[in-house]
Design a protein around this motif. Structure first.
Motif, PDB file in Angstrom:
ATOM      1  N   SER A 150     -25.708 -14.121   3.803  1.00 36.61           N
ATOM      2  CA  SER A 150     -26.340 -12.807   3.817  1.00 36.61           C
ATOM      3  C   SER A 150     -26.036 -12.173   2.465  1.00 36.61           C
ATOM      4  CB  SER A 150     -25.784 -11.942   4.951  1.00 36.61           C
ATOM      5  OG  SER A 150     -24.499 -11.470   4.625  1.00 36.61           O
ATOM      6  N   SER A 151     -26.563 -10.986   2.232  1.00 41.26           N
ATOM      7  CA  SER A 151     -26.274 -10.348   0.941  1.00 41.26           C
ATOM      8  C   SER A 151     -24.839  -9.837   0.908  1.00 41.26           C
ATOM      9  CB  SER A 151     -27.257  -9.222   0.664  1.00 41.26           C
ATOM     10  OG  SER A 151     -27.164  -8.243   1.653  1.00 41.26           O
ATOM     11  N   SER A 152     -24.137  -9.949   2.028  1.00 36.52           N
ATOM     12  CA  SER A 152     -22.731  -9.550   2.058  1.00 36.52           C
ATOM     13  C   SER A 152     -21.796 -10.717   1.754  1.00 36.52           C
ATOM     14  CB  SER A 152     -22.405  -8.989   3.438  1.00 36.52           C
ATOM     15  OG  SER A 152     -21.033  -8.959   3.649  1.00 36.52           O
ATOM     16  N   THR A 153     -22.315 -11.935   1.777  1.00 43.05           N
ATOM     17  CA  THR A 153     -21.461 -13.099   1.513  1.00 43.05           C
ATOM     18  C   THR A 153     -20.931 -13.033   0.088  1.00 43.05           C
ATOM     19  OG1 THR A 153     -22.943 -14.333   2.952  1.00 43.05           O
ATOM     20  CG2 THR A 153     -21.400 -15.615   1.658  1.00 43.05           C
ATOM     21  N   PRO A 154     -19.626 -13.194  -0.107  1.00 40.13           N
ATOM     22  CA  PRO A 154     -19.108 -13.147  -1.475  1.00 40.13           C
ATOM     23  C   PRO A 154     -19.514 -14.374  -2.288  1.00 40.13           C
ATOM     24  CG  PRO A 154     -17.350 -13.599   0.080  1.00 40.13           C
ATOM     25  CD  PRO A 154     -18.579 -13.375   0.888  1.00 40.13           C
ATOM     26  N   ARG A 155     -19.439 -14.237  -3.608  1.00 38.64           N
ATOM     27  CA  ARG A 155     -19.816 -15.332  -4.496  1.00 38.64           C
ATOM     28  C   ARG A 155     -18.913 -16.536  -4.249  1.00 38.64           C
ATOM     29  NH1 ARG A 155     -19.773 -15.052 -11.045  1.00 38.64           N
ATOM     30  NH2 ARG A 155     -20.983 -16.929 -11.421  1.00 38.64           N
ATOM     31  N   PHE A 156     -19.456 -17.712  -4.362  1.00 36.83           N
ATOM     32  CA  PHE A 156     -18.791 -19.018  -4.203  1.00 36.83           C
ATOM     33  C   PHE A 156     -18.509 -19.405  -2.754  1.00 36.83           C
ATOM     34  CE2 PHE A 156     -16.993 -17.445  -8.351  1.00 36.83           C
ATOM     35  CZ  PHE A 156     -17.858 -18.174  -9.151  1.00 36.83           C
ATOM     36  N   ALA A 157     -18.814 -18.526  -1.793  1.00 32.91           N
ATOM     37  CA  ALA A 157     -18.505 -18.862  -0.405  1.00 32.91           C
ATOM     38  C   ALA A 157     -19.474 -19.931   0.097  1.00 32.91           C
ATOM     39  CB  ALA A 157     -18.590 -17.629   0.469  1.00 32.91           C
ATOM     40  N   ARG A 158     -18.924 -20.873   0.865  1.00 34.97           N
ATOM     41  CA  ARG A 158     -19.758 -21.930   1.439  1.00 34.97           C
ATOM     42  C   ARG A 158     -20.356 -21.430   2.748  1.00 34.97           C
ATOM     43  NH1 ARG A 158     -16.268 -26.248   3.827  1.00 34.97           N
ATOM     44  NH2 ARG A 158     -16.323 -24.763   5.506  1.00 34.97           N
ATOM     45  N   THR A 159     -21.666 -21.504   2.874  1.00 32.56           N
ATOM     46  CA  THR A 159     -22.327 -21.250   4.153  1.00 32.56           C
ATOM     47  C   THR A 159     -23.315 -22.394   4.361  1.00 32.56           C
ATOM     48  OG1 THR A 159     -24.165 -20.003   3.220  1.00 32.56           O
ATOM     49  CG2 THR A 159     -22.207 -18.745   3.797  1.00 32.56           C
ATOM     50  N   THR A 160     -23.996 -22.404   5.507  1.00 29.85           N
ATOM     51  CA  THR A 160     -24.922 -23.526   5.747  1.00 29.85           C
ATOM     52  C   THR A 160     -26.156 -23.440   4.853  1.00 29.85           C
ATOM     53  OG1 THR A 160     -25.734 -22.275   7.620  1.00 29.85           O
ATOM     54  CG2 THR A 160     -24.216 -24.056   8.094  1.00 29.85           C
ATOM     55  N   ARG A 226     -14.692 -18.889  12.677  1.00 26.40           N
ATOM     56  CA  ARG A 226     -15.631 -20.004  12.583  1.00 26.40           C
ATOM     57  C   ARG A 226     -16.264 -20.083  11.195  1.00 26.40           C
ATOM     58  NH1 ARG A 226     -16.694 -23.413  13.596  1.00 26.40           N
ATOM     59  NH2 ARG A 226     -18.721 -23.785  14.498  1.00 26.40           N
ATOM     60  N   GLY A 227     -16.750 -18.944  10.713  1.00 27.76           N
ATOM     61  CA  GLY A 227     -17.486 -18.939   9.459  1.00 27.76           C
ATOM     62  C   GLY A 227     -16.578 -18.990   8.243  1.00 27.76           C
ATOM     63  N   TRP A 228     -15.415 -18.364   8.359  1.00 28.83           N
ATOM     64  CA  TRP A 228     -14.497 -18.323   7.215  1.00 28.83           C
ATOM     65  C   TRP A 228     -13.612 -19.554   7.199  1.00 28.83           C
ATOM     66  CZ3 TRP A 228     -12.378 -12.712   6.160  1.00 28.83           C
ATOM     67  CH2 TRP A 228     -13.465 -11.831   6.105  1.00 28.83           C
ATOM     68  N   ASP A 229     -13.562 -20.243   8.356  1.00 31.42           N
ATOM     69  CA  ASP A 229     -12.853 -21.508   8.455  1.00 31.42           C
ATOM     70  C   ASP A 229     -11.347 -21.343   8.182  1.00 31.42           C
ATOM     71  OD1 ASP A 229     -12.392 -24.114   8.836  1.00 31.42           O
ATOM     72  OD2 ASP A 229     -13.661 -24.880   7.232  1.00 31.42           O
ATOM     73  N   TYR A 230     -10.709 -20.568   9.028  1.00 29.44           N
ATOM     74  CA  TYR A 230      -9.248 -20.420   8.962  1.00 29.44           C
ATOM     75  C   TYR A 230      -8.727 -20.501  10.397  1.00 29.44           C
ATOM     76  CZ  TYR A 230      -9.870 -15.619  10.565  1.00 29.44           C
ATOM     77  OH  TYR A 230     -10.202 -14.517  11.310  1.00 29.44           O
ATOM     78  N   PRO A 231      -7.444 -20.799  10.608  1.00 33.56           N
ATOM     79  CA  PRO A 231      -6.920 -20.867  11.973  1.00 33.56           C
ATOM     80  C   PRO A 231      -7.060 -19.527  12.681  1.00 33.56           C
ATOM     81  CG  PRO A 231      -5.321 -21.710  10.398  1.00 33.56           C
ATOM     82  CD  PRO A 231      -6.411 -21.109   9.602  1.00 33.56           C
ATOM     83  N   MET A 232      -7.601 -19.538  13.892  1.00 35.86           N
ATOM     84  CA  MET A 232      -8.006 -18.278  14.533  1.00 35.86           C
ATOM     85  C   MET A 232      -6.854 -17.316  14.801  1.00 35.86           C
ATOM     86  SD  MET A 232      -9.062 -19.820  18.182  1.00 35.86           S
ATOM     87  CE  MET A 232      -7.998 -20.933  19.076  1.00 35.86           C
TER      88      MET A 232
END
Lengths: 312, 85
Positions: A150-160, A226-232
């Motif tokens: 989305s336009s809120s996703t920070p630069r370099f972040a991996r998304t689908t 889920r999206g940030w991929d860190y232990p919940m």
């Protein structure tokens, strides 16, 4: 009226968001929503409007809702417009003496429904000056449909839709600065916050936003395991790192006056925030050091600008 | 004068467990050690699910999804995560 925040007192209120909803385990949105609704006075009622998103599909399964207050949802793009309509109807009924008590209007939208799709209705509702609060819980991608950028996703972040591979290294653009855009609407109260520590910051800002007359906006960081991929289980740690690295500074703007709410004792390098998250894993590979430098430079530049504006 | 609250009936019901028994999602189960617990209620505040009893610090396992946020946040380490059988 100045209120002194006391967590033990605040938790005496009955919760307004019940358990057993369908948000993922460890989702930040549940904490954010419960924290914001806790700021309501006990005797006041609320109308909760929701933009389509994780929060809406998981807390409202017709005919059941997890909210103890009234709930309305119409479509993705018009949650702010829906809320402003409900507020106008309430005012009309109130004028004729047909409703009693105080009703507050709170809209929750994800970053997709706020930064992108719902932006026009949000801008319109803020301009018309309805007495409502728009709370954006920012999880930095379209998590509900499977982690699209989305336009809120920070630069370099991996998304689908911004994958990492030979040709592409995550999202190419910087994050949109929505809080700044909302400040430019000249509304009475704008705040950027996160559920941090004993929730004092979130609580006091939510209270101010709800009980300030006129349109108010809050941008709340809401990590997504889920999206940030860190232990919940590390929900609070991630939030603390985001605030301490100044990736997500806490501030408020009251009637155009900037005020910094939290000054980190020691500003941590941005790597500390990036490292625990799988979506930034490629930034730590060999040859990608420039990415961390670029991210650090961007954060520093924004932080300097914020310090300048708030006079801190 | 007709009252608005009577004219409209609620069509949805606010209820605990609106999403069904979400406790079945759980992989790890948080277990509270009441000897270490100081009743600071931090677990209650941070629980994304609102399934912790605030007074007794007991967990409603019917709806707890076992995210483990309470175990990390507990300042005295009174909550341990145990693997579900």
């Amino acid at each position: 009226m100045k209120r002194v925040y006391n967590l033990k007192q605040e938790v005496e209120k009955p919760p307004r968001l019940t358990g057993g909803h369908r948000l993922c385990a460890g989702c930040g949105a549940g904490v954010v929503v419960a924290g914001v609704l806790r700021a309501l006075n006990k005797e006041d009622r609320a109308v909760v409007t929701n933009a389509t998103g994780c929060l809406e599909v998981s807390t409202f399964m017709y005919p059941y809702t997890a909210y103890m207050d009234s709930f309305i949802h119409s479509a993705f793009e018009n949650s702010a417009a829906t809320c402003s309509g409900v507020e106008a109807a309430y005012n009309a009924l109130k004028r004729r003496g047909k409703v009693e008590g105080t009703v507050k209007f709170i809209t929750f939208g994800g970053d997709g429904g706020t930064y992108d799709i719902g932006f026009q209705s949000l801008s319109g509702a803020m301009e018309r000056g309805h007495d409502m609060v728009y709370v954006c819980y920012d999880n930095e991608a379209y998590m509900n449909t499977g982690i699209q950028r989305s336009s809120s996703t920070p630069r370099f972040a991996r998304t689908t839709t911004s994958p990492v591979g030979a040709k592409n290294q995550g999202k190419k653009q910087e994050k949109k600065d929505l809080t700044d855009i909302m400040v430019a609407h000249n509304i009475p109260y704008v705040a950027q916050t996160a559920p941090l520590g004993n929730f004092k910051d979130l609580h006091t800002k939510a209270y101010k936003a709800i009980y300030t007359e006129g349109p108010c906006f809050m941008n709340v960081l809401s990590p997504c395991p889920r999206g940030w991929d860190y232990p919940m289980a590390k929900l609070a740690e991630i939030i603390k790192l985001a605030v301490d690295t100044c990736v997500w500074p806490l501030f408020e703007v009251e009637e155009g006056v900037w005020h910094l709410s939290y000054m980190p004792k020691r500003k941590l390098p941005v790597e500390d925030f990036l490292r625990p998250q799988g979506r930034f894993r490629h930034m730590f590979e060999q040859g990608n050091e420039w990415m961390i430098e670029a991210a650090q430079a961007y954060v520093d530049q924004r932080w300097e600008r914020l310090l300048e504006r708030s006079g801190a | 004068m007709r009252s608005v609250t009577k004219a409209y009936r609620p069509i949805s019901w606010p209820t605990l467990g609106a999403g069904g028994d979400t406790g079945s999602w759980r992989v790890h189960r948080p277990v509270v050690n009441h000897e270490l617990c100081t009743k600071c209620q931090f677990c209650w505040v941070y629980c994304p699910e609102a399934v912790i009893d605030r007074k007794k610090i007991t967990i409603d396992y019917r709806y707890c999804k076992g995210c483990g946020v309470c175990a990390v946040e507990c300042p005295t380490g009174a909550i341990a995560m145990e693997k579900e059988e």
